[in-house]
Design a protein around this motif. Structure first.
Motif, PDB file in Angstrom:
ATOM      1  N   VAL A 105       0.847  -1.203   0.000  1.00  0.00           N
ATOM      2  CA  VAL A 105       0.000   0.000   0.000  1.00  0.00           C
ATOM      3  C   VAL A 105       0.877   1.246   0.000  1.00  0.00           C
ATOM      4  O   VAL A 105       0.623   2.208  -0.741  1.00  0.00           O
ATOM      5  CB  VAL A 105      -0.964   0.005   1.208  1.00  0.00           C
ATOM      6  CG1 VAL A 105      -1.732   1.330   1.291  1.00  0.00           C
ATOM      7  CG2 VAL A 105      -1.939  -1.161   1.125  1.00  0.00           C
ATOM      8  N   ASP A 106       1.941   1.231   0.819  1.00  0.00           N
ATOM      9  CA  ASP A 106       2.870   2.369   0.845  1.00  0.00           C
ATOM     10  C   ASP A 106       3.530   2.573  -0.526  1.00  0.00           C
ATOM     11  O   ASP A 106       3.700   3.712  -0.973  1.00  0.00           O
ATOM     12  CB  ASP A 106       3.949   2.163   1.912  1.00  0.00           C
ATOM     13  CG  ASP A 106       3.409   2.302   3.333  1.00  0.00           C
ATOM     14  OD1 ASP A 106       2.355   2.953   3.508  1.00  0.00           O
ATOM     15  OD2 ASP A 106       4.029   1.742   4.257  1.00  0.00           O
ATOM     16  N   ASN A 107       3.899   1.478  -1.183  1.00  0.00           N
ATOM     17  CA  ASN A 107       4.510   1.576  -2.522  1.00  0.00           C
ATOM     18  C   ASN A 107       3.530   2.147  -3.536  1.00  0.00           C
ATOM     19  O   ASN A 107       3.901   2.950  -4.392  1.00  0.00           O
ATOM     20  CB  ASN A 107       4.998   0.201  -2.992  1.00  0.00           C
ATOM     21  CG  ASN A 107       6.166  -0.311  -2.172  1.00  0.00           C
ATOM     22  OD1 ASN A 107       6.811   0.440  -1.456  1.00  0.00           O
ATOM     23  ND2 ASN A 107       6.440  -1.612  -2.259  1.00  0.00           N
ATOM     24  N   ILE A 108       2.272   1.719  -3.427  1.00  0.00           N
ATOM     25  CA  ILE A 108       1.242   2.262  -4.325  1.00  0.00           C
ATOM     26  C   ILE A 108       1.084   3.759  -4.073  1.00  0.00           C
ATOM     27  O   ILE A 108       1.066   4.566  -5.010  1.00  0.00           O
ATOM     28  CB  ILE A 108      -0.114   1.554  -4.121  1.00  0.00           C
ATOM     29  CG1 ILE A 108      -0.032   0.082  -4.528  1.00  0.00           C
ATOM     30  CG2 ILE A 108      -1.214   2.258  -4.917  1.00  0.00           C
ATOM     31  CD1 ILE A 108      -1.256  -0.748  -4.121  1.00  0.00           C
ATOM     32  N   LYS A 109       0.996   4.129  -2.793  1.00  0.00           N
ATOM     33  CA  LYS A 109       0.805   5.542  -2.437  1.00  0.00           C
ATOM     34  C   LYS A 109       1.962   6.389  -2.968  1.00  0.00           C
ATOM     35  O   LYS A 109       1.733   7.476  -3.524  1.00  0.00           O
ATOM     36  CB  LYS A 109       0.693   5.667  -0.910  1.00  0.00           C
ATOM     37  CG  LYS A 109       0.482   7.091  -0.395  1.00  0.00           C
ATOM     38  CD  LYS A 109      -0.818   7.709  -0.876  1.00  0.00           C
ATOM     39  CE  LYS A 109      -1.093   9.028  -0.174  1.00  0.00           C
ATOM     40  NZ  LYS A 109      -2.236   9.752  -0.792  1.00  0.00           N
ATOM     41  N   THR A 110       3.186   5.896  -2.838  1.00  0.00           N
ATOM     42  CA  THR A 110       4.355   6.632  -3.338  1.00  0.00           C
ATOM     43  C   THR A 110       4.254   6.848  -4.844  1.00  0.00           C
ATOM     44  O   THR A 110       4.474   7.959  -5.345  1.00  0.00           O
ATOM     45  CB  THR A 110       5.654   5.866  -3.000  1.00  0.00           C
ATOM     46  OG1 THR A 110       5.757   5.749  -1.576  1.00  0.00           O
ATOM     47  CG2 THR A 110       6.881   6.587  -3.533  1.00  0.00           C
ATOM     48  N   ALA A 111       3.897   5.782  -5.556  1.00  0.00           N
ATOM     49  CA  ALA A 111       3.775   5.873  -7.021  1.00  0.00           C
ATOM     50  C   ALA A 111       2.665   6.838  -7.421  1.00  0.00           C
ATOM     51  O   ALA A 111       2.816   7.627  -8.361  1.00  0.00           O
ATOM     52  CB  ALA A 111       3.519   4.485  -7.609  1.00  0.00           C
ATOM     53  N   VAL A 112       1.544   6.786  -6.700  1.00  0.00           N
ATOM     54  CA  VAL A 112       0.424   7.683  -6.998  1.00  0.00           C
ATOM     55  C   VAL A 112       0.804   9.130  -6.683  1.00  0.00           C
ATOM     56  O   VAL A 112       0.519  10.048  -7.471  1.00  0.00           O
ATOM     57  CB  VAL A 112      -0.842   7.253  -6.220  1.00  0.00           C
ATOM     58  CG1 VAL A 112      -1.943   8.302  -6.330  1.00  0.00           C
ATOM     59  CG2 VAL A 112      -1.356   5.903  -6.722  1.00  0.00           C
ATOM     60  N   GLU A 113       1.470   9.342  -5.549  1.00  0.00           N
ATOM     61  CA  GLU A 113       1.886  10.702  -5.172  1.00  0.00           C
ATOM     62  C   GLU A 113       2.867  11.290  -6.192  1.00  0.00           C
ATOM     63  O   GLU A 113       2.833  12.483  -6.477  1.00  0.00           O
ATOM     64  CB  GLU A 113       2.515  10.712  -3.777  1.00  0.00           C
ATOM     65  CG  GLU A 113       1.516  10.562  -2.633  1.00  0.00           C
ATOM     66  CD  GLU A 113       0.544  11.723  -2.528  1.00  0.00           C
ATOM     67  OE1 GLU A 113       0.978  12.891  -2.550  1.00  0.00           O
ATOM     68  OE2 GLU A 113      -0.678  11.460  -2.456  1.00  0.00           O
ATOM     69  N   ASN A 114       3.725  10.436  -6.751  1.00  0.00           N
ATOM     70  CA  ASN A 114       4.672  10.911  -7.765  1.00  0.00           C
ATOM     71  C   ASN A 114       3.948  11.390  -9.016  1.00  0.00           C
ATOM     72  O   ASN A 114       4.411  12.300  -9.701  1.00  0.00           O
ATOM     73  CB  ASN A 114       5.663   9.803  -8.144  1.00  0.00           C
ATOM     74  CG  ASN A 114       6.670   9.552  -7.034  1.00  0.00           C
ATOM     75  OD1 ASN A 114       6.878  10.390  -6.165  1.00  0.00           O
ATOM     76  ND2 ASN A 114       7.295   8.381  -7.057  1.00  0.00           N
ATOM     77  N   SER A 115       2.810  10.777  -9.300  1.00  0.00           N
ATOM     78  CA  SER A 115       2.062  11.118 -10.511  1.00  0.00           C
ATOM     79  C   SER A 115       1.064  12.247 -10.275  1.00  0.00           C
ATOM     80  O   SER A 115       0.934  13.148 -11.096  1.00  0.00           O
ATOM     81  CB  SER A 115       1.321   9.872 -11.012  1.00  0.00           C
ATOM     82  OG  SER A 115       0.675  10.136 -12.221  1.00  0.00           O
ATOM     83  N   CYS A 116       0.348  12.182  -9.145  1.00  0.00           N
ATOM     84  CA  CYS A 116      -0.671  13.208  -8.839  1.00  0.00           C
ATOM     85  C   CYS A 116      -0.660  13.483  -7.347  1.00  0.00           C
ATOM     86  O   CYS A 116      -1.427  12.877  -6.593  1.00  0.00           O
ATOM     87  CB  CYS A 116      -2.064  12.780  -9.293  1.00  0.00           C
ATOM     88  SG  CYS A 116      -2.251  11.103  -9.875  1.00  0.00           S
ATOM     89  N   PRO A 117       0.238  14.365  -6.894  1.00  0.00           N
ATOM     90  CA  PRO A 117       0.407  14.606  -5.456  1.00  0.00           C
ATOM     91  C   PRO A 117      -0.834  15.182  -4.773  1.00  0.00           C
ATOM     92  O   PRO A 117      -1.501  16.057  -5.320  1.00  0.00           O
ATOM     93  CB  PRO A 117       1.586  15.591  -5.395  1.00  0.00           C
ATOM     94  CG  PRO A 117       1.754  16.126  -6.782  1.00  0.00           C
ATOM     95  CD  PRO A 117       1.194  15.112  -7.720  1.00  0.00           C
TER      96      PRO A 117
END
Length: 328
Positions: A105-117
């Protein structure tokens, strides 16, 4: 004399306010279509990577969504770590040493934040992850309804009382589903998520050796299956040893789970009771889902949507957590 228009104005305002609140509280499939259009594919990519080293991760992620929604609604509260004032749901009995996948979940959140913070909530990430997990394992895919926001609190006591347990009677579990607005069809369909994933020996040893204090195994257990499980889970053995929830196709999302129940080969007591509880309304649903995978998939999708709709925080309630483990 009061004009018709002056009477109409407050009514119109009231109607618009009601309309706004209704639409404000409604989740929808296009919530991120302009703010984070690739969110689904980002989630799926991270899960695909995780599956390469951990075939269990899909089932673990759907379980996080389930355990989140049953405690004060689908608000991401299960993801919060302990802090000075907050007692984490991770330490509640249904989650401690068994809930997993938080790192993914943390890895997903990091990837999502990189794309749309600052746009996508952790609660929505759990809902999207559950859908990806199912579709990647051969199950149905669906348009996930989105727009949840994250809670700023957790409810450890609620997690201890609200989440269905593998040791509970069918009537107790039915009551817990009913308490969050889910019916027996939802109960049977969502139990079908046990068509993949694993469970530890400690959740079944009572069924194998001392069911309900009788000193005997659970009489509903198929004897051949009982012997196999006893080999994997010897009495006084390692309680954390894993067993496939569906021993026929353990990593595939299909309807074999229901056929297993018909053969008295459900792993958990709470699984087998769906079929073996005398006179239960769940029996005919198990039979229907066993005979038609299409019907199971259709009902599963609807029940996942129903579960995802449990008391979401929307509008200005809650927040969009920047780190799923802690409040902003």
């Amino acid at each position: 004399m009061v004009s018709f228009h002056s009477l109409l104005a407050p009514i119109t305002t009231l109607f618009l306010a009601i309309l706004f609140n209704v639409s404000n509280a409604q989740l929808n499939a296009t919530f991120y279509s302009t703010t984070c259009p690739n969110v689904s594919s980002i989630v799926q990519t991270v899960i695909q990577q995780a599956l390469q080293s951990d075939p269990r991760i899909g089932a673990s992620l759907i379980r996080l969504h389930f355990h989140d929604c049953f405690v004060d609604g689908c608000d991401g509260s299960i993801l919060l770590d302990n802090n000075g004032t907050l007692r984490s749901e991770k330490d509640a009995a249904p989650n401690t040493n068994s809930a997993r996948g938080f790192d993914v979940v943390d890895n997903i959140k990091t990837a999502v934040e990189n794309s749309c913070p600052g746009v996508v909530s952790c609660a929505d990430i759990l809902a999207l992850a559950a859908e990806s997990a199912v579709s990647l394992a051969g199950g149905p895919s669906w348009n996930v309804l989105l727009g949840r926001r994250d809670s700023r609190t957790a409810n450890q006591a609620g997690a201890n009382t609200s989440i269905p347990s593998p040791f509970e009677s069918l009537s107790n579990i039915t009551a817990k589903f009913s308490a969050v607005g889910l019916n027996i069809t939802d109960l049977v369909a969502l139990s079908g998520a046990h068509t993949f994933g694993r469970a530890q020996c400690r959740f079944i040893t009572n069924r194998l050796y001392n069911f309900s204090g009788t000193g005997n195994p659970d009489p509903t257990l198929n004897t051949t299956y009982l012997a196999t499980l006893r080999q994997n889970c010897p009495q006084n053995g390692n309680g954390s040893t894993l067993n496939n929830l569906d021993f026929t196709t353990p990593n595939t999302f299909d309807n074999n789970y229901f056929s297993n129940l018909q053969n008295n080969e459900g792993l958990l007591q709470s699984d087998q009771e769906l079929f073996s509880t005398s006179g239960a309304a769940t029996i005919s649903i198990v039979n229907t889902f066993s005979s038609s995978q299409t019907t199971f998939f259709q009902n599963f999708v609807q029940s996942m949507i129903n579960m995802g709709n449990i008391s979401p925080l929307t509008g200005t309630n809650g927040e969009i957590r920047l780190d799923c483990k802690k409040v902003n």
